[in-house]
Scaffold this active site. Structure first.
Site, PDB file in Angstrom:
ATOM      1  N   GLY A   1     -21.955  20.327  29.402  1.00 57.54           N
ATOM      2  CA  GLY A   1     -21.251  19.184  29.954  1.00 57.54           C
ATOM      3  C   GLY A   1     -21.157  18.091  28.907  1.00 57.54           C
ATOM      4  O   GLY A   1     -21.947  18.056  27.957  1.00 57.54           O
TER       5      GLY A   1
ATOM      6  N   GLN B   1     -20.072   9.831  25.400  1.00 60.27           N
ATOM      7  CA  GLN B   1     -20.784  10.535  24.335  1.00 60.27           C
ATOM      8  C   GLN B   1     -19.931  10.754  23.088  1.00 60.27           C
ATOM      9  O   GLN B   1     -20.454  11.070  22.034  1.00 60.27           O
ATOM     10  CB  GLN B   1     -21.288  11.889  24.837  1.00 60.27           C
ATOM     11  CG  GLN B   1     -22.336  11.768  25.932  1.00 60.27           C
ATOM     12  CD  GLN B   1     -22.816  13.142  26.351  1.00 60.27           C
ATOM     13  OE1 GLN B   1     -22.266  13.741  27.254  1.00 60.27           O
ATOM     14  NE2 GLN B   1     -23.835  13.658  25.681  1.00 60.27           N
TER      15      GLN B   1
ATOM     16  N   CYS C   1     -29.850  16.811  26.431  1.00 56.58           N
ATOM     17  CA  CYS C   1     -28.594  16.065  26.292  1.00 56.58           C
ATOM     18  C   CYS C   1     -28.182  16.065  24.833  1.00 56.58           C
ATOM     19  O   CYS C   1     -29.008  15.834  23.957  1.00 56.58           O
ATOM     20  CB  CYS C   1     -28.800  14.632  26.782  1.00 56.58           C
ATOM     21  SG  CYS C   1     -27.322  13.619  26.652  1.00 56.58           S
ATOM     22  N   LEU C   2     -26.905  16.317  24.597  1.00 55.38           N
ATOM     23  CA  LEU C   2     -26.405  16.353  23.223  1.00 55.38           C
ATOM     24  C   LEU C   2     -26.525  14.993  22.550  1.00 55.38           C
ATOM     25  O   LEU C   2     -26.530  14.899  21.326  1.00 55.38           O
ATOM     26  CB  LEU C   2     -24.938  16.804  23.220  1.00 55.38           C
ATOM     27  CG  LEU C   2     -24.696  18.222  23.774  1.00 55.38           C
ATOM     28  CD1 LEU C   2     -23.208  18.478  23.951  1.00 55.38           C
ATOM     29  CD2 LEU C   2     -25.326  19.268  22.873  1.00 55.38           C
TER      30      LEU C   2
ATOM     31  N   HIS D   1     -26.040  14.327  35.922  1.00 54.96           N
ATOM     32  CA  HIS D   1     -26.320  13.930  34.543  1.00 54.96           C
ATOM     33  C   HIS D   1     -25.064  13.315  33.894  1.00 54.96           C
ATOM     34  O   HIS D   1     -25.138  12.260  33.260  1.00 54.96           O
ATOM     35  CB  HIS D   1     -26.799  15.174  33.768  1.00 54.96           C
ATOM     36  CG  HIS D   1     -27.080  14.972  32.320  1.00 54.96           C
ATOM     37  ND1 HIS D   1     -28.320  15.158  31.763  1.00 54.96           N
ATOM     38  CD2 HIS D   1     -26.265  14.631  31.282  1.00 54.96           C
ATOM     39  CE1 HIS D   1     -28.258  14.920  30.451  1.00 54.96           C
ATOM     40  NE2 HIS D   1     -27.011  14.608  30.138  1.00 54.96           N
ATOM     41  N   GLU D   2     -23.918  13.966  34.088  1.00 50.29           N
ATOM     42  CA  GLU D   2     -22.687  13.482  33.450  1.00 50.29           C
ATOM     43  C   GLU D   2     -22.199  12.172  34.082  1.00 50.29           C
ATOM     44  O   GLU D   2     -21.732  11.272  33.371  1.00 50.29           O
ATOM     45  CB  GLU D   2     -21.582  14.542  33.512  1.00 50.29           C
ATOM     46  CG  GLU D   2     -21.904  15.868  32.815  1.00 50.29           C
ATOM     47  CD  GLU D   2     -22.454  15.723  31.402  1.00 50.29           C
ATOM     48  OE1 GLU D   2     -22.127  14.734  30.714  1.00 50.29           O
ATOM     49  OE2 GLU D   2     -23.245  16.590  30.993  1.00 50.29           O
TER      50      GLU D   2
ATOM     51  N   HIS E   1     -24.031   9.312  32.705  1.00 50.55           N
ATOM     52  CA  HIS E   1     -23.511   8.856  31.406  1.00 50.55           C
ATOM     53  C   HIS E   1     -22.419   7.803  31.598  1.00 50.55           C
ATOM     54  O   HIS E   1     -22.342   6.820  30.864  1.00 50.55           O
ATOM     55  CB  HIS E   1     -22.903  10.036  30.631  1.00 50.55           C
ATOM     56  CG  HIS E   1     -23.889  10.794  29.793  1.00 50.55           C
ATOM     57  ND1 HIS E   1     -24.642  10.212  28.799  1.00 50.55           N
ATOM     58  CD2 HIS E   1     -24.221  12.111  29.782  1.00 50.55           C
ATOM     59  CE1 HIS E   1     -25.402  11.145  28.217  1.00 50.55           C
ATOM     60  NE2 HIS E   1     -25.165  12.304  28.800  1.00 50.55           N
TER      61      HIS E   1
HETATM   62 NI    NI Z   1     -26.002  14.161  28.358  1.00 53.30          NI
END
Ligand code: NI
Length: 191
Positions: A46, A51, A107-108, A149-150, A153
């Site tokens: 995701g 991000q 998380c990236l 989670h997304e 963000h």
């Molecule tokens: Ni993330």
């Protein structure tokens, strides 16, 4: 399409509330395509627009397909939404279960760690698709976790903000943040 750079703290965009999208024109379409390419390149499940330093309410989520190299893999039905890609705009939780469940996340944008986070077990999400049509779906389990989670963000929240016990965050090799998560739910590493 182009790969975009994934930003990490202390980049302020990660703490910004993303703006609602009203223009579903070519600029949004390229952003979504680039986000999908970036997510694939990073082997993520995701990605939110914050991000990639764009504070707009856009998320992309793609369920990995379980690998079938195990002898008995054919006997297990694929999890719901396997291989499905969601490219959603202006998403919000319209309902959630009272029950929560703890699970592993990475998380990236938060390199080098993974952690255990409490999330609602079941949610409904209302959003628009990439062309502006309304969509509404119910999710449970791991996919419900990914959407929470997304959407976090887009509100400037990182999963580590939701962990108050330092023992529930641990180090992983850089690049393996999301592998920790996919392995925890039984998907192969790197998916
Ligand atoms: Ni993330």
């Amino acid at each position: 399409m182009a790969q975009l750079q994934i930003v990490t703290p202390p980049h302020p965009v990660l703490r910004q509330k993303a703006r609602p999208v009203t223009d579903f024109g070519p600029e949004l379409q390229s952003l979504i395509d680039d986000m999908v390419e970036t997510m694939h390149a990073a082997q993520g499940v995701g990605l939110a627009a914050n991000q990639v330093a764009v504070p707009a309410q856009v998320i992309v989520v793609e369920m990995p397909v379980p690998q079938s190299d195990e002898p008995d893999a054919g006997s297990e039905p694929a999890p719901p939404h396997s291989g499905e890609r969601f490219t959603w705009v202006n998403p919000r939780l319209s309902w959630h279960s009272r029950s929560t469940v703890e699970g592993v996340e990475g998380c990236l944008s938060v390199p080098g760690v993974a952690g255990e986070v409490d999330r609602f077990e079941e949610i409904r999400v209302e959003a628009q698709d990439r062309h502006g049509s309304k969509v509404r779906m119910r999710f449970e389990g791991w996919l419900a976790r990914v959407f929470q989670h997304e959407i976090d963000h887009l509100n400037g929240v990182l999963y580590i903000d939701r962990i108050d016990d330092p023992e529930k965050i641990w180090q992983v090799k850089p690049g393996e943040e999301e592998q920790a998560e996919t392995e925890a739910v039984g998907y192969p590493a790197g998916s």
